[in-house]
Design an enzyme around this catalytic site. Structure first.
Site, PDB file in Angstrom:
ATOM      1  N   GLY A  18       2.921 -10.917  -0.820  1.00 30.17           N
ATOM      2  CA  GLY A  18       4.355 -10.026  -0.978  1.00 30.17           C
ATOM      3  C   GLY A  18       4.714  -9.272  -0.261  1.00 30.17           C
ATOM      4  N   ILE A  96      -4.625   0.269  -0.285  1.00 29.80           N
ATOM      5  CA  ILE A  96      -3.294   1.278   0.115  1.00 29.80           C
ATOM      6  C   ILE A  96      -2.247   1.991  -1.672  1.00 29.80           C
ATOM      7  CG2 ILE A  96      -1.135   0.603   2.084  1.00 29.80           C
ATOM      8  CD1 ILE A  96      -4.120   0.724   3.057  1.00 29.80           C
ATOM      9  N   GLU A 209      -6.701  18.800   2.043  1.00 24.34           N
ATOM     10  CA  GLU A 209      -5.764  19.545   1.957  1.00 24.34           C
ATOM     11  C   GLU A 209      -6.209  20.376   0.979  1.00 24.34           C
ATOM     12  OE1 GLU A 209      -3.248  16.358   1.785  1.00 24.34           O
ATOM     13  OE2 GLU A 209      -3.210  16.410  -0.280  1.00 24.34           O
ATOM     14  N   HIS A 247       1.064  13.981  -2.305  1.00 26.03           N
ATOM     15  CA  HIS A 247      -0.008  13.619  -3.242  1.00 26.03           C
ATOM     16  C   HIS A 247      -0.854  14.360  -4.812  1.00 26.03           C
ATOM     17  CE1 HIS A 247      -1.670  12.632   1.064  1.00 26.03           C
ATOM     18  NE2 HIS A 247      -0.904  12.007   0.566  1.00 26.03           N
TER      19      HIS A 247
END
Lengths: 292, 380
Positions: A18, A96, A209, A247
């Site tokens: 890809g 990922i 976070e 996120h």
């Protein structure tokens, strides 16, 4: 030594053919990572700039000796790709790809955990051990070799902090991005444990976070199990409750998961928390200087 | 994505969880017609994606259709925690003997699904957890093993439900709720209260339902339940353009790449005395069109008085972002001053491009902190 990725990493890229997989797979190879195979069903026998492509991960393990996989396939195929890697005997999976449904990741987590698989992600930038190996999308040129281990949920924030460290002359043993999803393969504690055991790591920078309670748990773990100095940073003090901040996992639910609560938990356990990335780097210099 | 009460109940019914009969309405006349169909007293309930509806006057009992119309008129347009009521749910009024609580959530820490059940329903579950923790039955389900019937028994006996008929009904509801939770890829399914009527019938009187955005592709019918009008206009425009954006109430517009860095940028703005107007993540690409779209969304917020670009480029390239900024400036009239900070891949080239074009009203600062200070000054 470094952690998670190093000179012994033999990488198979799932999705090497890809656009993104090719770009980053080859970039990782150019950095010095041993990229031994790619996997794309139906494209076995081809190669990507000299890297052999197989139809299955099992072949990549048997024929190319792959021990680590980087998952670069679209989200809806990612769960399948992870199971395939694990069942083929891959010991470290770095995903990922972003956008995995949380229920799928929950099942994957519970499946791989008893097998002793190391997993980073999904939705993570990967891991970089400067001078040894880079698996993922971290821009390696920002970092240099050194003794600071960095673990973070976020990519670019890690680059920011890494950059500030580099500018002050501090390098890194390994930079680990665990990912920003609600359920990820490795927790902060998993990575802190590795840094504690790693003889190249002398100081740990821990970047959390809002959302969940992994930072609070890490704080307790640091107090009891980490002897190396730890400096922390928490992002999201200004985030409103109930809103996902980019996120999927970065969300304050009711009154839980706030940056303030995480900061307090860390400070209560004696961990110094920088208020800006710049201050984190300054604190790291102070601690590194004191130890030198 | 959060669902309205009536949407959650629709999903409950789909999985065989009993809920009171009702009809949606968005005008007083529709509320009246719904009450006529339902017969008898009804409850007129505001449909907003916020808690605290009862306290805010968003839930009212109506004796007959004319009363339902009046109550609808009172509730429509109410502001409930910043959400204006535009939709109602008209439901058959229920006689309530007991109020229980049942929920399923994602336990991120334990990496398992968590059931919570108590006979102390009708109040915030945090209150029960804090004041009477022994009354709250909690149980994890291994997602690989799936739900097992004994787990329902553990919950029921754990919470002290003694009536045999209730036990049976709740056991069925627990099992169906698990199925519902998994099959809709929910992050939260909460029934509070789960009522027992004087006749001994158990059913859901309310629903709080959150589904995983990442799984909406698997459940297109649930994806369609999204009500674009429930979000601020800027967030709606952002969604249409595929920009990750959250509206805040300050005056410094923020653009950055990567969720963590953008969150950190908002914090730094606050630290230097400013107020961020938004969260906006360009993501990994940061191509010219992405920058144009994001700037359009940000400047659509009339409160924005200055704009800060904070880019630490990894995959993103600063020269591409710089071109995007120039492109945006040529396409849309931007009155607010722009502060740019570039670092990482092709940062120098990016700065060069901006320096050569030298657009008025744009300044480049060397560090995140300097850029934040400048943006706050310019917003003042």
């Amino acid at each position: 030594m470094a952690v998670i990725v190093d000179r012994d990493t033999r990488l198979v890229v799932q999705g090497l053919t890809g656009r993104e997989g090719r770009f980053h797979g080859l970039r990782n190879r150019d950095y010095g990572t041993q990229v031994v195979a790619g996997v794309t069903p139906g494209k076995g026998g081809q190669d990507v700039d000299g890297v052999p492509v197989f139809d299955t991960v099992a072949e990549a393990v048997d024929e190319a000796g792959a021990n680590t996989s980087m998952v670069f396939v679209p989200a809806r195929f990612a769960a399948d790709a992870i199971y395939e890697a694990v069942d083929a005997g891959i010991g470290t999976v770095i995903c990922i790809a972003e956008g995995l449904p949380a229920h799928e990741m929950l099942r994957i987590y519970n499946y791989i955990r008893p097998c002793g698989i190391t997993m980073l992600g999904p939705n993570c930038p990967g891991a970089l051990s400067p001078g040894k190996a880079n698996v993922g999308i971290i821009p390696a040129e920002i970092f240099r070799e050194g003794a600071v281990g960095v673990v973070s949920r976020s990519g670019t924030l890690t680059y920011q902090i890494g950059h500030e460290l580099t500018q002050r002359g501090l390098g890194n043993s390994t930079i680990v991005g665990i990912g920003g999803d609600p359920v990820v393969g490795s927790s902060f504690i998993d990575v802190l444990q590795r840094f504690e055991a790693d003889d190249e790591t002398e100081l740990i920078v821990f970047v959390g976070e809002i959302g969940g309670d992994e930072e609070e748990k890490a704080a307790a773990f640091i107090e009891t199990d980490v002897t190396k100095p730890v400096i922390a940073y928490i992002a999201g003090f200004t985030a409103p409750p109930g809103k996902t901040m980019g996120h999927a996992g970065a969300i304050i639910s009711g009154s839980s998961g706030t940056a303030q609560a995480k900061k307090e938990a860390l400070e209560a356990r004696g961990v110094r928390v920088g208020t800006t990335p710049t201050e984190v780097a300054d604190l790291a210099v102070e601690v590194a200087g004191a130890r030198a | 994505m959060d669902l309205y009460e009536y949407q959650g109940k629709e999903l409950f019914r789909r999985f065989g969880i009993p809920a009171s009969e009702g009809r949606p309405a968005s005008t007083p006349a529709e509320a009246r017609a719904a009450a006529e169909e339902l017969r008898g007293p009804v409850v007129v309930k505001a449909q907003v994606l916020s808690g605290g509806r009862g306290k805010a006057g968003g839930i009212k009992l109506a004796d007959d259709p004319a009363d339902a119309e009046r109550k609808a008129e009172e509730i429509l347009g109410l502001d409930i925690n910043g959400h204006v009521v535009r939709k109602l749910w008209i439901e058959q009024a229920s006689d309530i003997a007991k109020e229980y609580y049942l929920s399923l959530t994602f336990d991120r820490g334990a990496k398992q699904v968590l059931f919570m059940f108590t006979t102390e329903g009708g109040v915030e579950i945090e209150e029960v957890a804090a004041e009477k923790p022994e009354a709250l039955a909690r149980l994890h389900v291994d997602p690989l093993e799936g739900f097992q019937p004994y787990q329902a028994r553990r919950l029921i006996y754990g919470a002290g439900v003694e009536d045999e008929s209730e036990q049976k009904q709740i056991a069925a509801i627990v099992q169906r709720l698990y199925q519902c939770f998994v099959e809709t890829d929910a992050m939260l399914c909460e029934i509070n209260p789960l009522i027992v009527t004087p006749a001994g019938e158990v059913r859901a009187l309310d629903s709080k339902f959150t589904v995983d955005d990442n799984a909406l592709y698997k459940n297109p019918d649930i994806a369609e339940m999204r009500d674009p009008e429930a979000y601020p206009p800027e967030e709606r425009a952002a969604r249409e353009k595929g920009v990750t954006y959250v509206k805040l109430d300050g005056d410094v517009g923020i653009l950055g790449n990567g969720a963590g860095l953008v969150m950190s940028t908002l914090d730094v703005i606050a630290l230097v005395g400013g107020r961020p107007a938004n969260f906006c993540d360009l993501g990994g690409g940061g191509d010219a069109q992405g920058v144009v779209d994001a700037l359009e969304v940000i400047t659509g917020d009339p409160q924005v008085r200055s704009i800060l670009f904070n880019i630490f480029a990894g995959i993103t390239r600063c020269d591409v972002v710089a071109q995007g900024i120039l492109e945006a400036l040529s396409q849309i009239a931007i009155e607010q001053p722009i502060v740019v900070r570039f670092d990482g891949t092709n940062a120098e080239e990016g700065r060069q491009i901006l320096a050569e074009a030298a657009p008025p009203n744009l300044v480049v600062e060397p560090t995140m902190l300097d850029a934040a200070r400048r943006a706050v000054e310019l917003a003042a």
